[in-house]
Design a protein around this motif. Sequence first.
Motif, PDB file in Angstrom:
ATOM      1  N   TYR A   1       0.837  -1.193   0.000  1.00  0.00           N
ATOM      2  CA  TYR A   1       0.000   0.000   0.000  1.00  0.00           C
ATOM      3  C   TYR A   1       0.879   1.253   0.000  1.00  0.00           C
ATOM      4  O   TYR A   1       1.817   1.361   0.784  1.00  0.00           O
ATOM      5  N   LEU A   2       0.573   2.165  -0.915  1.00  0.00           N
ATOM      6  CA  LEU A   2       1.417   3.355  -1.121  1.00  0.00           C
ATOM      7  C   LEU A   2       2.858   2.932  -1.390  1.00  0.00           C
ATOM      8  O   LEU A   2       3.800   3.431  -0.805  1.00  0.00           O
ATOM      9  N   PHE A   3       3.009   1.991  -2.332  1.00  0.00           N
ATOM     10  CA  PHE A   3       4.337   1.505  -2.685  1.00  0.00           C
ATOM     11  C   PHE A   3       5.178   2.661  -3.203  1.00  0.00           C
ATOM     12  O   PHE A   3       4.674   3.629  -3.764  1.00  0.00           O
ATOM     13  N   THR A   4       6.468   2.568  -3.029  1.00  0.00           N
ATOM     14  CA  THR A   4       7.354   3.638  -3.481  1.00  0.00           C
ATOM     15  C   THR A   4       7.990   3.335  -4.831  1.00  0.00           C
ATOM     16  O   THR A   4       8.542   4.220  -5.472  1.00  0.00           O
ATOM     17  N   GLY A   5       7.924   2.086  -5.263  1.00  0.00           N
ATOM     18  CA  GLY A   5       8.486   1.758  -6.566  1.00  0.00           C
ATOM     19  C   GLY A   5       9.954   1.381  -6.503  1.00  0.00           C
ATOM     20  O   GLY A   5      10.511   0.867  -7.462  1.00  0.00           O
ATOM     21  N   SER A   6      10.598   1.640  -5.365  1.00  0.00           N
ATOM     22  CA  SER A   6      12.020   1.310  -5.245  1.00  0.00           C
ATOM     23  C   SER A   6      12.234   0.205  -4.224  1.00  0.00           C
ATOM     24  O   SER A   6      13.347  -0.081  -3.836  1.00  0.00           O
ATOM     25  N   GLU A   7      11.125  -0.424  -3.822  1.00  0.00           N
ATOM     26  CA  GLU A   7      11.218  -1.444  -2.780  1.00  0.00           C
ATOM     27  C   GLU A   7      11.283  -2.847  -3.376  1.00  0.00           C
ATOM     28  O   GLU A   7      10.919  -3.058  -4.536  1.00  0.00           O
ATOM     29  N   THR A   8      11.678  -3.798  -2.564  1.00  0.00           N
ATOM     30  CA  THR A   8      11.648  -5.201  -2.988  1.00  0.00           C
ATOM     31  C   THR A   8      10.298  -5.811  -2.624  1.00  0.00           C
ATOM     32  O   THR A   8      10.113  -7.014  -2.702  1.00  0.00           O
ATOM     33  N   THR A   9       9.353  -4.942  -2.215  1.00  0.00           N
ATOM     34  CA  THR A   9       8.013  -5.437  -1.869  1.00  0.00           C
ATOM     35  C   THR A   9       7.030  -5.169  -3.005  1.00  0.00           C
ATOM     36  O   THR A   9       5.831  -5.132  -2.806  1.00  0.00           O
ATOM     37  N   SER A  10       7.555  -4.963  -4.212  1.00  0.00           N
ATOM     38  CA  SER A  10       6.706  -4.737  -5.383  1.00  0.00           C
ATOM     39  C   SER A  10       7.032  -5.799  -6.424  1.00  0.00           C
ATOM     40  O   SER A  10       8.200  -6.120  -6.652  1.00  0.00           O
ATOM     41  N   VAL A  11       6.002  -6.336  -7.075  1.00  0.00           N
ATOM     42  CA  VAL A  11       6.238  -7.419  -8.032  1.00  0.00           C
ATOM     43  C   VAL A  11       5.434  -7.188  -9.314  1.00  0.00           C
ATOM     44  O   VAL A  11       4.307  -6.692  -9.285  1.00  0.00           O
ATOM     45  N   TRP A  12       6.061  -7.532 -10.431  1.00  0.00           N
ATOM     46  CA  TRP A  12       5.388  -7.489 -11.721  1.00  0.00           C
ATOM     47  C   TRP A  12       4.981  -8.915 -12.109  1.00  0.00           C
ATOM     48  O   TRP A  12       5.763  -9.851 -11.962  1.00  0.00           O
ATOM     49  N   LEU A  13       3.739  -9.038 -12.587  1.00  0.00           N
ATOM     50  CA  LEU A  13       3.229 -10.329 -13.042  1.00  0.00           C
ATOM     51  C   LEU A  13       2.792 -10.216 -14.503  1.00  0.00           C
ATOM     52  O   LEU A  13       2.361  -9.154 -14.945  1.00  0.00           O
ATOM     53  N   GLU A  14       2.907 -11.311 -15.217  1.00  0.00           N
ATOM     54  CA  GLU A  14       2.400 -11.356 -16.593  1.00  0.00           C
ATOM     55  C   GLU A  14       1.368 -12.468 -16.686  1.00  0.00           C
ATOM     56  O   GLU A  14       1.627 -13.605 -16.251  1.00  0.00           O
ATOM     57  N   VAL A  15       0.206 -12.145 -17.218  1.00  0.00           N
ATOM     58  CA  VAL A  15      -0.864 -13.140 -17.317  1.00  0.00           C
ATOM     59  C   VAL A  15      -0.438 -14.240 -18.273  1.00  0.00           C
ATOM     60  O   VAL A  15      -0.091 -13.996 -19.437  1.00  0.00           O
ATOM     61  N   ASN A  16      -0.483 -15.479 -17.766  1.00  0.00           N
ATOM     62  CA  ASN A  16      -0.109 -16.645 -18.565  1.00  0.00           C
ATOM     63  C   ASN A  16      -1.337 -17.335 -19.143  1.00  0.00           C
ATOM     64  O   ASN A  16      -1.372 -17.708 -20.311  1.00  0.00           O
ATOM     65  N   GLU A  17      -2.368 -17.471 -18.308  1.00  0.00           N
ATOM     66  CA  GLU A  17      -3.635 -18.044 -18.779  1.00  0.00           C
ATOM     67  C   GLU A  17      -4.751 -17.719 -17.796  1.00  0.00           C
ATOM     68  O   GLU A  17      -4.507 -17.343 -16.648  1.00  0.00           O
TER      69      GLU A  17
END
Length: 545
Positions: A153-169
């Motif tokens: 919540y209110l991520f800063t963008g420079s943390e290791t607590t943010s993840v990118w996902l790509e929809v597979n199916e």
Amino acid sequence: MHANHLLLEEPIRMASILEPSKSSFFPAMTKIVGTLGPRSRSVEVISGCLQAGMSVARFDFSWGDPQYHQETLENMRAAVKKTTKLCAVMLDTVGAELQVVTNTEKSISLEEDGIVVLTPDQGHEASSAVLPINFSGLSKAVKKGDTIFIGQYLFTGSETTSVWLEVNEVKGEDVVCVIKNSATLAGSLFTLHVSQIHIDLPTLTEKDKEVISTWGVKNKIDFLSLSYTRHAEDVREARDFLSKLGDLSQTHIFAKIENVEGLTHFDEILQEADGIILSRGNLGIDLPPEKVFLFQKAALYKCNMAGKPAVVTRVVDSMTGNLRPTRAEATDVANAVLDGTDAILLGAETLRGLYPIETISIVGKICAEAEKVFNQDLYFKRTVKYVGEPMSHLESIASSAVRAAIKVKASVIICFTSSGRAARLIAKYRPTMPVISVVIPRLKTNQLKWSFSGAFELLFKLMDLCNFLISGNGQARQSLIVRGLFPMLADPRHPAESTNSTNESVLKVALDHGKASGVIKSHDRVVICQKVGDSSVVKIIELED
């Protein structure tokens, strides 16, 4: 403040850069909105934030219950009384926000190239394999290859607590994703953002309506931050809802632009809203990085020309955990000021950051330095050209007051107003000196009792013997988010309906207050904008010893 004003085209002495910044009664013309939370909810810390320059307190209902926020608000009121610094209240709605549903703060580790399933089945416990979410329509909104971001919540963008996902199916209502970077989700609340995808959720949810009609009404909120505004109709619906809530009928609505959908309908949203918040956190996910600054410049220009306050978010993310901003962040704050923002909104930096007071102070100092090189002459000409001819009566008076103040190098502009509109119009032309808005209260009666009202209640009350804060019962303090505008409430013994509403005694009190605060000195020139009978008058006075 005007004496230090420069133009970017002028050569700046390198030695002057090393000179210490001069403190003043107004830390900066640009306002600062602070989000109050775990690290910034005590009377002591809020007092420090007010002293540092915060003028609007934001209460974000994406987390915490009404009782928690009420306790924080009571502490804020105590801090206002303690410091005699004004502070408006902004309620930030949840809106169409997607969240991971978790009842614990247990860390969840996600490994790059691994698989995680997003499911609306909230019976699952959040884990590295399954993340339950609060929206059952995600599987219908996304397709293979789409990008989903999950952050604290209110991520800063420079943390290791943010993840990118790509929809597979997509499997039924579940969405199977490939993890694009290793991260550890830690905390009690995580939000999802699906890049450039329409989410079929209402902008003003039933939960939002309940909070506004209870907590909002009880506390007579000044601003409503309408999260995930996507269409002008979103603003109209919110205004219609507020109009039925009595005291909130005059609450200002700030449309929060957070995705491409809001960007696409920006012009029509701007027409309906009272102000705009550029939510660069989510926009930075929806837009390619190289396009974010273009939107900021275009949006701020449109807001400036419309005379509506614009607020920029996400400027000093690193100060969530550090005492100093990065070089890029410091430059970013300055560029936002040069682009024309009215206010800077701090989120994680003050809500859960380790240094909320220091953050506000540093941001204010950067704003003040940037204001010195703001090209007011170019801005003024551009605004006059945009407004065109013939100007409205009030617009003509406002622009003339600013032009006169700059020509005579006035210390301040003092504007007498009952609604606040004239003062906001003057601020629209970005004078290099503060605009002190002396608000003349309206006198109302229901034949049983007398009362005073005006668009800036709960402001400074100017009295012959003292200067103190009062608790008003009505309209919001809209000026506390407008760049360069500093409000005061005139003595109710001279209401707007009185022939003495803007007489010399009221002006004398305003000038005395300006002298006491150090804004006005002997032999300074002051521009006065007031109404005399049916006429609007701009006059210049020079103070004696």
